[in-house]
Design an enzyme around this catalytic site. Structure first.
Site, mmCIF file in Angstrom:
data_model
loop_
_atom_site.group_PDB
_atom_site.id
_atom_site.type_symbol
_atom_site.label_atom_id
_atom_site.label_comp_id
_atom_site.label_asym_id
_atom_site.label_seq_id
_atom_site.Cartn_x
_atom_site.Cartn_y
_atom_site.Cartn_z
ATOM 1 N N GLU A 39 69.414 -90.804 42.905
ATOM 2 C CA GLU A 39 70.204 -91.116 44.120
ATOM 3 C C GLU A 39 70.533 -92.367 44.364
ATOM 4 O OE1 GLU A 39 69.516 -89.718 48.077
ATOM 5 O OE2 GLU A 39 67.836 -91.315 48.223
ATOM 6 N N HIS A 68 72.239 -89.070 49.398
ATOM 7 C CA HIS A 68 73.317 -89.855 48.797
ATOM 8 C C HIS A 68 74.051 -89.215 47.445
ATOM 9 C CE1 HIS A 68 72.262 -93.444 51.294
ATOM 10 N NE2 HIS A 68 71.010 -93.157 50.967
ATOM 11 N N HIS A 154 63.041 -83.944 48.984
ATOM 12 C CA HIS A 154 63.753 -85.361 49.563
ATOM 13 C C HIS A 154 63.916 -85.300 50.964
ATOM 14 C CE1 HIS A 154 66.220 -88.503 48.022
ATOM 15 N NE2 HIS A 154 66.763 -88.708 49.278
ATOM 16 N N HIS A 179 62.813 -89.947 48.588
ATOM 17 C CA HIS A 179 63.553 -90.637 49.664
ATOM 18 C C HIS A 179 63.008 -91.885 50.245
ATOM 19 C CE1 HIS A 179 66.629 -90.598 52.921
ATOM 20 N NE2 HIS A 179 65.855 -90.609 53.719
HETATM 21 FE FE LIG Z 1 66.646 -93.032 47.886
HETATM 22 FE FE LIG Z 2 67.700 -90.392 50.020
#
Ligand SMILES: [Fe+2]
Ligand SMILES: [Fe+2]
Length: 272
Positions: A39, A68, A154, A179
């Site tokens: 991401e 994202h 995440h 994340h």
């Molecule tokens: Fe990330």
């Molecule tokens: Fe993230």
């Protein structure tokens, strides 16, 4: 089955480490199936189609995204053409792409991969991740239709991630967080056989603030004001994640260990 999961690839440094070292890492760990969270691979925000292809060509069997997911606009179209890229299940009802898919390893063993976003401390109020994951796991019981099931959770809050681990215990082979970009030291097999780690960590330069060059984040904390854009740190990246070993008959984990390859984190943790 031996499944390698690597956390958020961060910018050029992360991409370079994936391109140059993922093949050797997979060989060393004898990974049958590899999942990489992409991401942040494009400038630290999102993933372009070209960079998704680069990660897949380097040896990832599946690329997951995150909050994202669609920061790079071409992913909106690209994800419809590349089923090996997954977005979070609960990103939005009308979002393109899909949040779960059954893959096969080279021996034909089936692996369910799915990803979900947490709700605590996230930018947007995403739908309930627990009910979203429940429906997918009920449809793909490990040891039945699939030999293994992996959930990329995440999320920001470790409490929400641990709760998800227990919610899936006995129903998934691995629940691993992404994340935060910082690996946690809590790899374990939960009581009913699900491997768990709160965060895989990032594939990025750890001489940074969660993968970004240190100057601007520090300035913002010290002055309360932005001045420049955030840019990914460019030093050598550590490939960071977990390796889980599963029993094909039950789909449950028999072992899980953190993985740290190259860069600063591997230097300070030579056993990894
Ligand atoms: Fe990330
Ligand atoms: Fe993230």
């Amino acid at each position: 089955m031996r499944i390698l999961f690597l956390g958020d690839v961060m910018g050029r440094a992360g991409r370079r480490a994936i391109t140059e070292r993922l093949g050797a890492l997979k060989a060393r760990l004898r990974a049958d199936f590899t999942i990489v969270n992409g991401e942040n691979a494009s400038g630290g925000m999102g993933l372009t189609g070209a960079h998704a292809r680069l990660i897949l060509d380097a040896g990832a069997d599946c690329v997951t995204l995150g909050d994202h997911a669609f920061d790079q606009k071409d992913m909106v179209q690209f994800i419809e053409t590349e089923p090996r890229v997954l977005r979070p299940l609960n990103f939005a009802r009308e979002a393109p792409g899909r949040g779960a898919r059954v893959f096969a390893d080279p021996r034909g063993r089936k692996v369910l991969v799915t990803q979900v976003l947490g709700q605590v401390f996230m930018k947007r109020p995403f739908d309930d991740p627990f009910s979203a994951v429940d429906a997918v796991l009920r449809a793909h019981p490990p040891g039945g239709l699939v030999q293994a099931a992996v959930l990329d959770m995440h999320a920001e809050a470790t409490s929400e991630k641990m709760a998800m681990g227990h919610w899936c215990d006995g129903r998934a082979s691995l629940v691993v967080g992404t994340h935060t970009h910082v690996p946690t030291a809590d790899a374990q097999v939960l009581p009913r056989g699900t491997a768990y780690q709160s965060d895989a960590g990032m594939c990025g330069d750890y001489d940074s603030v969660i993968g970004m060059d240190k100057a601007e984040p520090l300035r913002r904390f010290l002055t309360g004001m932005p001045r420049d854009r955030f840019t990914p740190a460019e030093g050598e990246a550590t490939l960071s994640g977990v390796l889980v070993v599963t029993d094909d008959r039950t789909g449950m984990a028999t072992a899980v260990e953190p993985v740290r390859d190259g860069g600063r984190l591997a230097q300070t943790h030579p056993a990894g």
